[in-house]
Write a protein that holds these residues in place. Structure first.
Motif, PDB file in Angstrom:
ATOM      1  N   ASP A   1       0.830  -1.212   0.000  1.00  0.00           N
ATOM      2  CA  ASP A   1       0.000   0.000   0.000  1.00  0.00           C
ATOM      3  C   ASP A   1       0.858   1.253   0.000  1.00  0.00           C
ATOM      4  OD1 ASP A   1      -2.247  -1.625   0.037  1.00  0.00           O
ATOM      5  OD2 ASP A   1      -2.695  -1.279   2.162  1.00  0.00           O
ATOM      6  N   ALA A   2       1.885   1.270   0.827  1.00  0.00           N
ATOM      7  CA  ALA A   2       2.769   2.436   0.908  1.00  0.00           C
ATOM      8  C   ALA A   2       3.527   2.639  -0.402  1.00  0.00           C
ATOM      9  CB  ALA A   2       3.738   2.282   2.074  1.00  0.00           C
ATOM     10  N   LEU A   3       4.007   1.545  -0.998  1.00  0.00           N
ATOM     11  CA  LEU A   3       4.722   1.649  -2.276  1.00  0.00           C
ATOM     12  C   LEU A   3       3.782   2.110  -3.384  1.00  0.00           C
ATOM     13  CD1 LEU A   3       6.979  -1.534  -2.121  1.00  0.00           C
ATOM     14  CD2 LEU A   3       7.690   0.855  -1.850  1.00  0.00           C
ATOM     15  N   ALA A   4       2.563   1.627  -3.359  1.00  0.00           N
ATOM     16  CA  ALA A   4       1.585   2.059  -4.363  1.00  0.00           C
ATOM     17  C   ALA A   4       1.305   3.554  -4.219  1.00  0.00           C
ATOM     18  CB  ALA A   4       0.296   1.256  -4.222  1.00  0.00           C
ATOM     19  N   GLU A   5       1.268   4.029  -3.009  1.00  0.00           N
ATOM     20  CA  GLU A   5       1.033   5.455  -2.754  1.00  0.00           C
ATOM     21  C   GLU A   5       2.196   6.302  -3.274  1.00  0.00           C
ATOM     22  OE1 GLU A   5      -1.560   8.265  -1.872  1.00  0.00           O
ATOM     23  OE2 GLU A   5      -1.985   6.149  -1.566  1.00  0.00           O
ATOM     24  N   VAL A   6       3.416   5.862  -3.017  1.00  0.00           N
ATOM     25  CA  VAL A   6       4.597   6.551  -3.529  1.00  0.00           C
ATOM     26  C   VAL A   6       4.588   6.530  -5.049  1.00  0.00           C
ATOM     27  CG1 VAL A   6       7.120   6.462  -3.701  1.00  0.00           C
ATOM     28  CG2 VAL A   6       6.025   6.166  -1.486  1.00  0.00           C
ATOM     29  N   ASP A   7       4.291   5.368  -5.593  1.00  0.00           N
ATOM     30  CA  ASP A   7       4.281   5.181  -7.046  1.00  0.00           C
ATOM     31  C   ASP A   7       3.209   6.048  -7.712  1.00  0.00           C
ATOM     32  OD1 ASP A   7       5.360   4.011  -9.321  1.00  0.00           O
ATOM     33  OD2 ASP A   7       3.904   2.373  -9.317  1.00  0.00           O
ATOM     34  N   LYS A   8       2.072   6.176  -7.062  1.00  0.00           N
ATOM     35  CA  LYS A   8       0.960   6.962  -7.612  1.00  0.00           C
ATOM     36  C   LYS A   8       1.373   8.429  -7.810  1.00  0.00           C
ATOM     37  CE  LYS A   8      -2.885   6.244  -5.478  1.00  0.00           C
ATOM     38  NZ  LYS A   8      -4.022   6.397  -4.540  1.00  0.00           N
ATOM     39  N   LYS A   9       2.207   8.933  -6.920  1.00  0.00           N
ATOM     40  CA  LYS A   9       2.660  10.318  -6.995  1.00  0.00           C
ATOM     41  C   LYS A   9       3.588  10.558  -8.202  1.00  0.00           C
ATOM     42  CE  LYS A   9       2.550  10.872  -1.991  1.00  0.00           C
ATOM     43  NZ  LYS A   9       3.375  10.975  -0.786  1.00  0.00           N
TER      44      LYS A   9
END
Length: 152
Positions: free
Chosen positions: A142-150
């Motif tokens: 979830d955290a990596l997806a959030e970083v990636d989304k940015k």
């Protein structure tokens, strides 16, 4: 309690430790393959675009490349800090087992009983931490997806 007794948990619960290490390794490889690698590809493509800007100064290109690297660095830092937190929790658990074993040994419990108590405690630590891996994996994904989304 002699040092050799304090370090026994390493020998006694080797199988559980190996299982736990393999599970953590598998989680990290999965995160790398499914999340980090995609971010690395974007970082390199972004960096290449920075270098292709012929009108940019050296400083501008450098700043652009740094911007491209930031999300990956953030993602790697996030994974590293979560793994360190996990390892620290496991170390505290096994230290607690050592302390209990030392106290039992000092209070006169026989060595065989202390070894058994220590082994049981360390195995419990490994099992408890093994059960944390799925939630740790979800948290990191979830955290990596959030970083990636940015970055997209």
């Amino acid at each position: 309690m002699p040092l050799k007794h304090m370090l026994l948990y390493r020998e006694m619960a080797e199988e559980q430790q190996t299982r736990l290490q393999n599970a953590v390794d598998s989680m990290v490889k999965n995160l790398e393959r499914e999340n980090i690698r995609k971010m690395q590809g974007r970082m390199f493509r972004c960096s290449a675009q920075c270098c292709e800007n012929e009108g940019a100064s050296i400083q501008q290109v450098h700043h652009c490349i740094e911007r491209c690297h930031a999300p990956l660095a953030q993602a790697q830092s996030l994974v590293t800090s979560e793994l360190e937190r996990f390892q620290n929790r496991l170390a505290r658990c096994t230290m607690h087992c050592n302390d209990k074993a030392k106290d039992s040994f000092d209070s006169g419990l026989k060595e065989a009983q202390v070894k058994s108590q220590l082994e049981s405690c360390v195995i419990k630590c490994a099992e408890e931490h093994m059960s944390l891996i799925p939630s740790l994996t979800r948290k990191l994904k979830d955290a990596l997806a959030e970083v990636d989304k940015k970055t997209q």
